[in-house]
Design an enzyme around this catalytic site. Structure first.
Site, PDB file in Angstrom:
ATOM      1  N   GLY A 148       0.990  -1.278  -0.181  1.00 48.78           N
ATOM      2  CA  GLY A 148       0.033  -0.151  -0.222  1.00 48.78           C
ATOM      3  C   GLY A 148       0.574   1.359   0.005  1.00 48.78           C
ATOM      4  O   GLY A 148       0.575   2.549  -0.063  1.00 48.78           O
ATOM      5  N   GLY A 149       1.802   0.986  -0.464  1.00 51.51           N
ATOM      6  CA  GLY A 149       2.702   2.616  -0.466  1.00 51.51           C
ATOM      7  C   GLY A 149       2.290   3.065  -0.496  1.00 51.51           C
ATOM      8  O   GLY A 149       2.109   4.397  -1.082  1.00 51.51           O
ATOM      9  N   LYS A 150       2.012   3.118  -2.837  1.00 52.49           N
ATOM     10  CA  LYS A 150       1.467   3.654  -3.703  1.00 52.49           C
ATOM     11  C   LYS A 150       0.666   4.609  -3.144  1.00 52.49           C
ATOM     12  O   LYS A 150       0.314   5.358  -4.074  1.00 52.49           O
ATOM     13  CB  LYS A 150       1.973   3.538  -4.842  1.00 52.49           C
ATOM     14  CG  LYS A 150       3.706   3.249  -5.389  1.00 52.49           C
ATOM     15  CD  LYS A 150       3.447   2.537  -6.458  1.00 52.49           C
ATOM     16  CE  LYS A 150       4.805   2.247  -6.248  1.00 52.49           C
ATOM     17  NZ  LYS A 150       5.252   1.080  -5.889  1.00 52.49           N
ATOM     18  N   ASP A 167      -5.552  -6.177  -4.647  1.00 51.69           N
ATOM     19  CA  ASP A 167      -4.248  -7.220  -4.944  1.00 51.69           C
ATOM     20  C   ASP A 167      -5.268  -8.732  -4.034  1.00 51.69           C
ATOM     21  O   ASP A 167      -5.574  -8.464  -3.787  1.00 51.69           O
ATOM     22  CB  ASP A 167      -3.738  -6.199  -3.780  1.00 51.69           C
ATOM     23  CG  ASP A 167      -1.998  -7.185  -3.149  1.00 51.69           C
ATOM     24  OD1 ASP A 167      -1.521  -6.430  -4.527  1.00 51.69           O
ATOM     25  OD2 ASP A 167      -2.166  -8.754  -3.505  1.00 51.69           O
ATOM     26  N   ARG A 172      -1.644  -9.945   1.885  1.00 46.21           N
ATOM     27  CA  ARG A 172      -0.972  -8.413   1.984  1.00 46.21           C
ATOM     28  C   ARG A 172      -1.810  -7.819   1.974  1.00 46.21           C
ATOM     29  O   ARG A 172      -1.603  -5.845   1.764  1.00 46.21           O
ATOM     30  CB  ARG A 172      -0.463  -8.174   0.460  1.00 46.21           C
ATOM     31  CG  ARG A 172       0.881  -9.177   0.813  1.00 46.21           C
ATOM     32  CD  ARG A 172       1.627  -9.798  -0.731  1.00 46.21           C
ATOM     33  NE  ARG A 172       2.205  -8.308  -1.728  1.00 46.21           N
ATOM     34  CZ  ARG A 172       3.757  -7.108  -1.557  1.00 46.21           C
ATOM     35  NH1 ARG A 172       4.604  -8.733  -0.860  1.00 46.21           N
ATOM     36  NH2 ARG A 172       4.000  -6.717  -2.111  1.00 46.21           N
ATOM     37  N   ASP A 198      -8.429 -11.207  -8.209  1.00 42.32           N
ATOM     38  CA  ASP A 198      -7.364 -11.713  -9.617  1.00 42.32           C
ATOM     39  C   ASP A 198      -7.219 -10.206 -10.455  1.00 42.32           C
ATOM     40  O   ASP A 198      -8.504 -10.449 -11.091  1.00 42.32           O
ATOM     41  CB  ASP A 198      -7.591 -13.108 -10.242  1.00 42.32           C
ATOM     42  CG  ASP A 198      -6.029 -12.970 -10.941  1.00 42.32           C
ATOM     43  OD1 ASP A 198      -5.991 -12.018 -11.579  1.00 42.32           O
ATOM     44  OD2 ASP A 198      -5.892 -14.165 -11.433  1.00 42.32           O
ATOM     45  N   GLY A 199      -6.671  -9.149 -10.570  1.00 44.25           N
ATOM     46  CA  GLY A 199      -6.286  -8.163 -11.266  1.00 44.25           C
ATOM     47  C   GLY A 199      -7.091  -8.628 -12.694  1.00 44.25           C
ATOM     48  O   GLY A 199      -6.957  -7.710 -13.154  1.00 44.25           O
ATOM     49  N   ASP A 216       1.292  -1.867 -10.797  1.00 46.66           N
ATOM     50  CA  ASP A 216       2.200  -2.093 -10.002  1.00 46.66           C
ATOM     51  C   ASP A 216       2.308  -2.968  -9.658  1.00 46.66           C
ATOM     52  O   ASP A 216       2.654  -4.476  -9.112  1.00 46.66           O
ATOM     53  CB  ASP A 216       2.509  -1.586  -8.539  1.00 46.66           C
ATOM     54  CG  ASP A 216       3.801  -1.064  -8.391  1.00 46.66           C
ATOM     55  OD1 ASP A 216       5.083  -0.708  -8.600  1.00 46.66           O
ATOM     56  OD2 ASP A 216       3.705  -1.027  -7.533  1.00 46.66           O
ATOM     57  N   CYS A 271       9.619  -2.759 -10.152  1.00 45.35           N
ATOM     58  CA  CYS A 271      10.910  -1.697  -9.563  1.00 45.35           C
ATOM     59  C   CYS A 271      12.157  -3.247  -9.717  1.00 45.35           C
ATOM     60  O   CYS A 271      13.080  -4.447  -8.848  1.00 45.35           O
ATOM     61  CB  CYS A 271      11.049  -2.327  -7.988  1.00 45.35           C
ATOM     62  SG  CYS A 271      10.482  -3.523  -7.528  1.00 45.35           S
TER      63      CYS A 271
HETATM   64  N1  SAM Z   1       1.625  -1.381  -5.195  1.00 46.27           N
HETATM   65  C1  SAM Z   1       2.226  -1.449  -4.053  1.00 46.27           C
HETATM   66  C2  SAM Z   1       3.236  -0.821  -3.168  1.00 46.27           C
HETATM   67  O1  SAM Z   1       3.556   0.718  -3.382  1.00 46.27           O
HETATM   68  O2  SAM Z   1       3.445  -1.050  -1.662  1.00 46.27           O
HETATM   69  C3  SAM Z   1       3.928  -2.561  -4.579  1.00 46.27           C
HETATM   70  C4  SAM Z   1       2.387  -3.967  -5.536  1.00 46.27           C
HETATM   71  S1  SAM Z   1       3.726  -5.297  -5.362  1.00 46.27           S
HETATM   72  C5  SAM Z   1       4.989  -4.577  -6.480  1.00 46.27           C
HETATM   73  C6  SAM Z   1       3.055  -6.161  -6.784  1.00 46.27           C
HETATM   74  C7  SAM Z   1       1.476  -6.981  -6.080  1.00 46.27           C
HETATM   75  O3  SAM Z   1       1.135  -7.943  -6.772  1.00 46.27           O
HETATM   76  C8  SAM Z   1       1.762  -8.106  -5.131  1.00 46.27           C
HETATM   77  O4  SAM Z   1       1.427  -7.516  -3.289  1.00 46.27           O
HETATM   78  C9  SAM Z   1       1.077  -8.805  -5.507  1.00 46.27           C
HETATM   79  O5  SAM Z   1       0.260  -9.516  -3.844  1.00 46.27           O
HETATM   80  C10 SAM Z   1      -0.227  -8.780  -6.278  1.00 46.27           C
HETATM   81  N2  SAM Z   1      -0.559  -9.741  -7.402  1.00 46.27           N
HETATM   82  C11 SAM Z   1       0.657 -10.505  -7.734  1.00 46.27           C
HETATM   83  N3  SAM Z   1      -0.047 -10.907  -9.094  1.00 46.27           N
HETATM   84  C12 SAM Z   1      -1.373 -10.619  -8.714  1.00 46.27           C
HETATM   85  C13 SAM Z   1      -3.467 -10.418  -9.565  1.00 46.27           C
HETATM   86  N4  SAM Z   1      -3.314 -11.184 -10.411  1.00 46.27           N
HETATM   87  N5  SAM Z   1      -4.028  -9.210  -9.900  1.00 46.27           N
HETATM   88  C14 SAM Z   1      -3.832  -8.360  -8.235  1.00 46.27           C
HETATM   89  N6  SAM Z   1      -2.751  -8.174  -7.790  1.00 46.27           N
HETATM   90  C15 SAM Z   1      -1.783  -9.244  -8.160  1.00 46.27           C
END
Ligand code: SAM
Length: 344
Positions: A148-150, A167, A172, A198-199, A216, A271
C-alpha cells in the site's frame, strides 16, 4: 534440526547468488559499462524516503527527522554519502500535495490523533504515482496495491474522487488495511474500496470506468532478489513462476487498459531493470490492445521527469519507452521503471 528431507531439498546455491548470476548475464548486455556500478549499488544499503503524512500533525516532524537522522549519521560515520540527506536541501517536494524527505529507517511515532507521521519507502516509488497525475474527482484504480505504499501516496494528494485498491493476496491486503488505518483518517479511508480479486479479471468486472489506473506489477524485485534469501523469486522451486512473470505482467497491464475510460491513463511500473518486464510488456500490450480490442494506445513522453528529478535520481538514458531509475552509489534508489499509456 537436521533431517534427510531437508538435506535432499535444500538448495545448493542460495537464490541471491542465482539472482546475481542471472543479472550479470543479462544486465551486462543491456546496461554495458553502467552495470558494474549498478550491481555494486544493488548490493549496498538502499536509501529511503520518508513520505510525510499530510493527515497527521506533521509540522514538527521535519525537524524531528533531521535530529534523528543526525544521530543516525553519527552512528554510521563510515558512510560518507549520508551527509547531504540530513540537510533540508536534500528534501524533495515534487508536488504541492506531497512532502518527501530522503531519510533512513527509523522508528515511527504515532501523533496525537493516532496517525503515523511518515511512511518509509523507496523515494523512486513516488515517481509512478506522480506520473499518474491525479486530478480532482478522478476515479482511480490501484490494481496491485498491497502493501500500500503507492496507495498511501495516491491518497496524500487528497483529491482522488474514488480510489479502488485491489490485490490478489489476502495476507498482503491485510497489510494494506493496516497502513490505511495507521495513516489515513476515517473519512478519507471510507472513500477507498479494498478488494482481493485476481487483477487479470478486472477488465471484465468493471470495464472502462476509471480515469487513472496504476498497474504496479509483481516482478523480479531486483534489489530484494540479490539481498534477501527469504521469499526470493530466484529460488529453484519458483523458476516456473519467475519465467511466467512477463506473461502475468502483460495480462495485468491489459486488464488495467480495459479498466480505463477512453481518454484515461494507465501507469505501468516495476522495480526491475529487465527490458522483458518493462518495455517489452508495454510493446506487447499496445499491440494486443490494437489487434484484439481495437483500442489505440499512445505511449506518453515522460522525459521531463528526468529534468525535474535530475538532482535526486539517476535515470537510464537509453530507455525506448518510459523511464527507468538506476540505482547509483550516491543516490541509491530504485530500480524503478514506469511508463504512462493513454487510452485513445
Ligand atoms: N503497489 C504496492 C505498493 O506500492 O506498496 C506494491 C505492489 S507489489 C510490486 C505487486 C503486488 O501484486 C503484490 O502485492 C502481489 O500480491 C500482487 N499481485 C500478484 N498477482 C496479482 C494478480 N493476479 N492480481 C492482483 N494483484 C496481484
Amino acid at each position: 534440526g537436521f533431517s534427510w528431507k531437508n538435506a535432499a531439498t535444500a538448495p545448493r546455491i542460495p537464490p541471491t547468488r542465482l539472482a546475481l548470476h542471472h543479472f550479470d548475464e543479462n544486465y551486462s548486455l543491456q546496461l554495458k559499462d553502467l552495470w558494474p556500478s549498478i550491481r555494486a549499488s544493488l548490493l549496498c544499503e538502499q536509501k529511503y524516503g520518508a513520505l510525510l503524512n499530510n493527515f497527521s500533525a506533521v509540522h514538527h516532524v521535519t525537524q524531528e527527522l533531521e535530529l534523528l537522522n543526525a544521530a543516525d549519521f553519527r552512528g554510521a560515520a563510515t558512510s560518507p554519502p549520508l551527509r547531504p540527506s540530513v540537510t533540508p536541501a536534500a528534501s524533495v517536494r515534487p508536488h504541492p500535495h506531497f512532502q518527501l524527505l530522503i531519510s533512513f529507517p527509523l522508528a515511527r511515532l504515532p501523533d496525537a490523533l493516532g496517525l503515523l507521521d511518515y511512511y518509509l519507502m523507496d523515494a523512486a516509488s513516488l515517481l509512478p504515482v506522480l506520473a499518474l497525475n491525479v486530478q480532482p474527482d478522478d476515479f482511480v484504480l490501484d490494481l496491485c496495491a498491497a502493501p500500500g505504499g503507492k496507495t498511501l501516496a495516491l491518497l496524500q494528494t487528497g483529491i482522488c474522487g474514488h480510489l479502488a485498491a485491489n490485490d490478489i493476496s489476502i495476507s498482503r491486503t491485510k497489510r494494506l488495511y493496516q497502513i490505511l488505518h495507521s495513516y489515513v483518517p476515517k473519512v478519507i479511508r471510507e472513500t477507498v474500496s479494498v478488494t482481493s480479486y485476481d487483477g487479470r479479471d478486472w477488465g471484465q468486472l468493471q470495464g472502462s470506468t476509471f480515469h487513472k489506473v496504476l498497474v504496479d506489477v509483481p516482478c523480479t524485485t531486483d534489489r530484494h532478489s540479490v539481498m534477501e534469501e527469504e521469499n526470493n523469486i530466484f529460488h529453484r522451486r519458483r523458476t516456473k513462476e519467475r519465467q511466467m512473470l512477463p506473461m502475468l505482467q502483460l495480462q495485468l497491464l491489459m486488464a488495467g487498459i480495459l479498466a480505463t475510460k477512453p481518454g484515461g491513463e494507465v501507469v505501468y511500473s516495476t522495480c526491475s531493470l529487465s527490458p522483458l518486464q518493462n518495455e517489452y510488456v508495454i510493446e506487447r500490450a499496445v499491440e494486443i490492445a490494437e489487434t484484439e480490442f481495437n483500442i489505440s494506445i499512445h505511449v506518453e513522453d515522460l522525459s521531463h521527469f528526468r529534468t525535474l528529478f535530475q538532482d535526486t535520481f539517476s535515470f537510464f538514458l537509453d530507455c525506448r519507452l518510459g523511464e527507468l531509475v538506476l540505482p547509483h552509489l550516491t543516490a541509491n534508489f530504485g530500480p524503478m521503471y514506469f511508463c504512462k499509456l493513454r487510452r485513445m
